[in-house]
Write an enzyme that holds these catalytic residues in place. Structure first.
Site, short mmCIF file in Angstrom:
data_model
loop_
_atom_site.label_atom_id
_atom_site.label_comp_id
_atom_site.label_asym_id
_atom_site.label_seq_id
_atom_site.Cartn_x
_atom_site.Cartn_y
_atom_site.Cartn_z
N GLY A 113 -7.50 36.93 10.75
CA GLY A 113 -6.75 38.16 10.44
C GLY A 113 -5.31 37.94 11.26
N GLU A 160 1.95 22.59 -5.42
CA GLU A 160 1.13 22.84 -4.08
C GLU A 160 0.56 21.36 -3.93
OE1 GLU A 160 -2.42 25.22 -6.53
OE2 GLU A 160 -2.20 25.62 -4.53
N CYS A 202 -8.83 30.90 7.77
CA CYS A 202 -9.61 30.73 9.04
C CYS A 202 -11.32 31.24 8.60
CB CYS A 202 -9.19 31.90 9.95
SG CYS A 202 -7.60 31.70 10.80
O1 M6R Z 1 -8.87 33.46 -4.64
P1 M6R Z 1 -7.82 34.08 -5.62
O2 M6R Z 1 -7.88 33.83 -6.80
O3 M6R Z 1 -7.44 35.50 -5.30
O4 M6R Z 1 -6.40 33.21 -4.76
C1 M6R Z 1 -5.36 33.64 -5.34
C2 M6R Z 1 -4.30 32.55 -5.07
O5 M6R Z 1 -4.13 32.40 -3.64
C3 M6R Z 1 -4.84 31.21 -5.65
O6 M6R Z 1 -4.87 31.33 -6.76
C4 M6R Z 1 -3.68 29.93 -5.11
O7 M6R Z 1 -2.49 30.36 -5.92
C5 M6R Z 1 -4.14 28.62 -5.49
N1 M6R Z 1 -3.99 27.69 -4.37
C6 M6R Z 1 -3.43 28.06 -6.88
O8 M6R Z 1 -3.86 26.69 -7.04
#
Ligand code: M6R
Length: 606
Positions: free
Chosen positions: A99, A485, A2
């Site tokens: 949220g 993914e 969001c």
């Molecule tokens: O922004 P962040 O690095 O904290 O995000 C963590 C995960 O949500 C992110 O790495 C997610 O797994 C990716 N889509 C993987 O490609």
């Protein structure tokens, strides 16, 4: 995920809101909406799918109003349709929300008993009715204070009121929110990227705070409704460019940008004239740290796991690795001699941020490795190591992964050297190898043709496995995550040595299996594990590094040889073909590569 935009101006705001919502698109969402206030009435338009659909709506095209809020929604409560899209409005109030409200069911019961009628399946709608209910007896500030106190869970809110032609309220608990300042107008945004196109003067709200945004000034309040002062920060006024250039997708561009990511990181942290690594202002004495605990989610968690192998190789520190969503609820033993390292591209991941907040509440040493330096995680950690890879738009993290593991590798090297675990000669040799790394990654990028052909077999299969040992194990996990993914193919990353303890049962005739077997200390062991899967019918794609020695195995379906470097840097090179495999597989299937289904770039709910 969001995203929120609010604008209070003396000119029409709908076009600017739509433009800012487009800047939030990279976060991943499934519906969008806008509400403006004009002549004492709230006009609301919402649509399923992209912001484009909203923009094309004739009501939006003719929308007037100098004050408004907009939203892109990533569904949590209720289907991703236009009814559940935000804003949600009563006759008096309109709300956008990021949220989750955890006590929404109870609140809804109470509000229904008071005669409120609900239109959507969302948790957000309770906020609208709660404010409306509180406004019956309270002024605006008190009704907001009272409402926020009744909510359990996390939120960033943008609120406008039918009877208030010069006022937007913003409120934050758990989800990021910022205020921007412009000439005769002020803004609200969940993301500084969206605000940056309008201003570089920003104030970030802290947890529990709310603000009143008028055209010519902004006031801030704490959770008790008491006025507080906040600093205005000036961000770099250069707006980062993030067009696709000649690439079909951001992901393709971001994969190709990886040599630059590494060059930038090396330039930033390597002191070539003194053969050293600059980690300026590291706030702790080296003998104050005997354990490192690395915490992240998804790809960032894989970076942490990768770092564990390096810290154990290059230092005598104890190393723990944790998934943020597990860490935050476990009975951890917090220790003063531990450095807690939070890894996150966005710096806004809700679970990682909560894990950081927990460590801070225990007065632990906290350090973050982030890409977005204005993010909540960067702002709240004691020490920040930026990865300098530039904005990453593709939901699948690519260049941020290489950026993260580079910084973690540098940290391991530096701590190993300072602790005298690593001798000067070896330290120098590793720095020398590092300088060559960007060119080696560049050369490894030219494997497209082969990967394109190989990806077809993966697309035709029911599922696939990615195997590796030692340094290659976290990369196997990352390769499997990328494939699932992007191309929605079941993919399992596994330590190659674990196969015979269960997963070997999955192997059947023709199943594609990626085996990462670089010529390191694990090579022979991994090749033995590879033979075990080949013997059971697997089609093995072996990824190794170039060597004068022949590959000691037969019946391999396909082989890719990446460039050669020291064993601890090979993970950088092994990652590239796996990213490309996922990319081409999704491309062939015609999927939305930069915004895979159900996923978001920045996961701001737990
Ligand atoms: O922004 P962040 O690095 O904290 O995000 C963590 C995960 O949500 C992110 O790495 C997610 O797994 C990716 N889509 C993987 O490609």
């Amino acid at each position: 995920m969001c995203g929120i935009i609010g604008i209070n101006s003396n000119k029409s705001v709908s076009a600017s809101i739509i433009n800012s919502l487009k800047k939030l698109e990279y976060r991943g969402y499934d519906s969008a909406g806008i509400a403006t206030l004009h002549a004492g009435s709230i006009n609301e338009v919402k649509s399923e799918g992209r912001v484009d659909n909203l923009e094309k709506n004739s009501v939006v095209q003719n929308m007037v109003g100098t004050i408004g809020i907009g939203h892109v929604r990533w569904a949590t409560h209720g289907l991703p349709n236009s009814i559940n899209a935000h804003p949600h409005s009563s006759q008096n109030v309109s709300v956008v929300h990021n949220g989750i409200i955890e006590n929404s069911t109870l609140l809804k019961k109470f509000l229904v008993s008071k005669g409120h009628k609900f239109k959507s399946q969302t948790d957000t709608e309770v906020i609208v009715h709660l404010i409306t209910e509180n406004l019956k007896t309270e002024n605006i500030i008190n009704s907001i204070t009272k409402t926020l106190k009744s909510l359990h869970g996390s939120f960033a809110l943008g609120i406008i009121f039918k009877d208030q032609p010069d006022l937007i309220i913003g409120a934050r608990r758990g989800s990021p929110l910022a205020v921007g300042y412009g000439p005769n107008e002020n803004y609200l945004g969940s993301d500084s990227y969206a605000l940056k196109s309008m201003t570089n003067k920003i104030t970030y709200l802290s947890d529990g705070e709310f603000c009143v945004i008028k055209k010519d000034h902004v006031e801030f309040f704490n959770e008790d409704g008491i006025k507080i002062n906040k600093k205005v920060l000036e961000l770099s006024s250069e707006e980062e460019k993030y067009d696709k250039g000649d690439y079909k997708h951001f992901m393709a561009k971001e994969i190709e940008e990886q040599p630059t990511t590494l060059k930038n990181g090396i330039k930033e942290y390597l002191d070539t004239s003194n053969n050293d690594i600059n980690i300026f202002n590291f706030p702790w004495k080296i003998n104050e740290i005997s354990t490192i605990t690395l915490i992240g989610c998804g790809t960032a968690y894989h970076s942490c796991l990768m770092a564990k192998y390096w810290f154990e190789e290059l230092t005598t520190l104890n190393v723990n690795v944790d998934i943020a969503s597990e860490f935050r609820y476990r009975k951890n033993r917090f220790k003063k001699d531990t450095l807690y390292v939070f890894v996150s591209q966005s710096g806004e991941t809700a679970d990682t941020y909560a894990a950081l907040s927990l460590c801070k509440s225990k007065e632990m040493k906290t350090c973050s490795v982030v890409n977005v330096i204005e993010s909540s995680i960067a702002r709240d950690s004691e020490f920040v190591l930026p990865i300098h890879c530039g904005i990453e738009i593709g939901v699948a993290s690519t260049k941020a992964f290489l950026g993260q593991i580079l910084i973690l590798y540098l940290l391991a090297l530096k701590l190993g050297f300072l602790r005298k675990d690593l001798k000067r000669e070896l330290f120098n040799k590793k720095l020398k190898d590092l300088k060559e790394l960007p060119d080696l990654v560049q050369q490894t990028l030219s494997i497209d043709n082969k990967i394109q052909t190989i990806s077809k077999t993966f697309n035709d299969a029911k599922g696939s496995m990615f195997l590796g040992r030692g340094f290659s194990y976290p990369i196997a996990l990352e390769g499997a995550l990328k494939l699932k993914e992007l191309s929605y193919i079941h993919a399992e990353g596994y330590p190659a040595g674990e196969m015979k303890h269960g997963p070997l049962a999955l192997i059947e005739e023709g199943m594609p299996v990626v085996v990462l077997a670089p010529r390191d200390d694990y090579y022979k062991k991994t090749i033995s594990n590879m033979q075990e899967v080949i013997a059971r019918g697997a089609k093995v794609l072996l990824i190794t590094n170039k060597s004068k020695d022949e590959i000691i195995s037969e019946n391999i379906w396909e082989t890719i040889e990446v460039e050669t470097t020291g064993a601890d840097l090979l993970p950088f090179l092994l990652t590239v073909p796996l990213q490309k495999l996922a990319y081409y597989s999704a491309l062939k299937k015609g999927y939305d590569i930069d915004k895979p289904r159900n996923l978001a770039k920045s996961v701001t709910v737990e």
